[in-house]
Write a protein that holds these residues in place. Structure first.
Motif, PDB file in Angstrom:
ATOM      1  N   LEU A 130     132.733  86.120  82.341  1.00  0.00           N
ATOM      2  CA  LEU A 130     132.561  87.542  82.053  1.00  0.00           C
ATOM      3  C   LEU A 130     132.002  87.735  80.643  1.00  0.00           C
ATOM      4  N   SER A 131     132.524  86.999  79.672  1.00  0.00           N
ATOM      5  CA  SER A 131     132.038  87.158  78.296  1.00  0.00           C
ATOM      6  C   SER A 131     130.574  86.750  78.179  1.00  0.00           C
ATOM      7  N   ARG A 132     130.183  85.726  78.900  1.00  0.00           N
ATOM      8  CA  ARG A 132     128.770  85.310  78.880  1.00  0.00           C
ATOM      9  C   ARG A 132     127.901  86.376  79.542  1.00  0.00           C
ATOM     10  N   CYS A 133     128.392  86.958  80.627  1.00  0.00           N
ATOM     11  CA  CYS A 133     127.671  88.022  81.324  1.00  0.00           C
ATOM     12  C   CYS A 133     127.461  89.219  80.401  1.00  0.00           C
ATOM     13  N   ILE A 134     128.508  89.618  79.697  1.00  0.00           N
ATOM     14  CA  ILE A 134     128.409  90.752  78.761  1.00  0.00           C
ATOM     15  C   ILE A 134     127.446  90.425  77.638  1.00  0.00           C
ATOM     16  N   LYS A 135     127.545  89.216  77.107  1.00  0.00           N
ATOM     17  CA  LYS A 135     126.647  88.823  76.029  1.00  0.00           C
ATOM     18  C   LYS A 135     125.193  88.897  76.477  1.00  0.00           C
ATOM     19  N   GLU A 136     124.886  88.327  77.621  1.00  0.00           N
ATOM     20  CA  GLU A 136     123.501  88.270  78.089  1.00  0.00           C
ATOM     21  C   GLU A 136     122.973  89.631  78.527  1.00  0.00           C
ATOM     22  N   ASN A 137     123.820  90.458  79.113  1.00  0.00           N
ATOM     23  CA  ASN A 137     123.358  91.726  79.666  1.00  0.00           C
ATOM     24  C   ASN A 137     123.546  92.930  78.748  1.00  0.00           C
ATOM     25  N   VAL A 138     124.325  92.763  77.694  1.00  0.00           N
ATOM     26  CA  VAL A 138     124.534  93.868  76.749  1.00  0.00           C
ATOM     27  C   VAL A 138     124.060  93.458  75.362  1.00  0.00           C
ATOM     28  N   TRP A 139     124.760  92.507  74.743  1.00  0.00           N
ATOM     29  CA  TRP A 139     124.484  92.194  73.341  1.00  0.00           C
ATOM     30  C   TRP A 139     123.111  91.582  73.118  1.00  0.00           C
TER      31      TRP A 139
END
Length: 76
Positions: free
Chosen positions: A36-45
């Protein structure tokens, strides 16, 4: 600063002084698992970081020196 100020972007200056302008550091500790953290990083940050880079790259050193108002591109 071997080029004219109009040809040097604020992004180039910031990157030369500060290094990578990304908001978050790459996190490779998950062993390649799609967490989930990788998903947020790639798709948001990462998207936010790309947009910040695009904005600072759109402003020239000349524009900053001259103190022009509204140097950032206006969004419609």
């Amino acid at each position: 600063l071997a080029r004219p100020a109009a040809e040097i972007s604020a992004g180039e200056v910031l990157t030369a002084l500060e290094g990578d302008l990304s908001i978050v550091e790459p996190d490779l500790s998950d062993g390649g698992a799609y967490t989930l953290s990788r998903c947020i990083k790639e798709n948001v940050w990462d998207v936010v970081s790309q947009r910040i880079k695009a904005e600072v790259d759109a402003v020239s050193l000349k524009q900053l020196i001259e103190g022009r108002e509204n140097t950032l591109p206006q969004k419609d």
